[in-house]
Design an enzyme around this catalytic site. Structure first.
Site, short mmCIF file in Angstrom:
data_model
loop_
_atom_site.label_atom_id
_atom_site.label_comp_id
_atom_site.label_asym_id
_atom_site.label_seq_id
_atom_site.Cartn_x
_atom_site.Cartn_y
_atom_site.Cartn_z
N GLN A 38 0.83 -1.21 0.00
CA GLN A 38 0.00 0.00 0.00
C GLN A 38 0.86 1.26 0.00
OE1 GLN A 38 -2.82 -0.29 3.22
NE2 GLN A 38 -3.53 -2.30 2.57
N CYS A 39 1.93 1.23 -0.77
CA CYS A 39 2.90 2.32 -0.82
C CYS A 39 2.83 3.00 -2.17
CB CYS A 39 4.29 1.71 -0.60
SG CYS A 39 5.68 2.85 -0.73
N GLY A 40 3.24 4.24 -2.23
CA GLY A 40 3.32 4.94 -3.51
C GLY A 40 4.27 4.26 -4.48
N PHE A 41 5.23 3.50 -3.95
CA PHE A 41 6.19 2.79 -4.79
C PHE A 41 5.73 1.36 -5.13
CE2 PHE A 41 9.04 5.82 -2.48
CZ PHE A 41 9.36 6.60 -3.58
N THR A 42 4.57 0.95 -4.64
CA THR A 42 4.09 -0.41 -4.87
C THR A 42 4.08 -0.80 -6.35
OG1 THR A 42 2.83 -0.40 -2.81
CG2 THR A 42 2.15 -2.00 -4.48
#
Length: 164
Positions: A38-42
């Site tokens: 659930q990360c911006g980098f996912t």
């Protein structure tokens, strides 16, 4: 360099549960990444899978280590993480059980990686999800990459290490 300085001295629990002796990757170029769903980098999962597919038959592997230490962005169970990675990004590279990469409960593998390749301004601490460590065939760290470094940007370094 002592044997304690290689990834081969460590094991980690697979996402499915059983422990994996990292010596199983001896002689391979290994890209180790702390991941989160659930990360911006996912979306980097897709790039990591592309790198894995590009190099898996040539002696390189990507290893993903989910971590919930940054903004609680990996809250799921092992089953939820596996399902998400497979369905959303088609991940087939090995994933491991959730670990800590900083603090008192830091997984020994990551303690070693951080000592071998420090981050910005010489710090050992991992700053965010999708920090990457590229490991030579001899099990020592070649380089540490920031979360903002896209997996495709590591292709030239992987090629160089495979040629060693």
């Amino acid at each position: 360099m002592t044997a304690a300085n290689t990834i081969y001295d460590f094991s980690a629990d697979s996402l499915a549960g059983p422990p994996v002796d990292l010596a199983a990757y001896r002689g391979k170029v290994v890209l180790i990444v702390n991941t989160a769903s659930q990360c911006g980098f996912t979306p980097q999962y897709q790039g990591l899978e592309q790198v894995y597919q590009q190099f898996k038959d040539r002696g390189a592997v990507v290893l993903g280590f989910p971590c919930n230490q940054f903004g609680a962005q990996e809250p799921g169970t092992a089953e939820e993480i596996a399902s998400f990675c497979e369905k959303k990004f088609g991940v087939t590279f090995p994933l491991f059980a959730k670990i800590d990469v900083n603090g008192g409960a830091t997984h020994p593998l990551f303690a070693s990686l951080k000592k071998q390749a420090r981050g910005v301004l010489g710090t050992e601490a991992i700053k965010w999800n999708f920090t990457k460590f590229l490991v030579r065939k001899d099990g020592t760290v070649y380089q540490r990459y920031a979360p903002t470094t896209a997996p495709a940007e590591l292709v030239a370094d992987i090629e160089a290490l495979l040629a060693e």
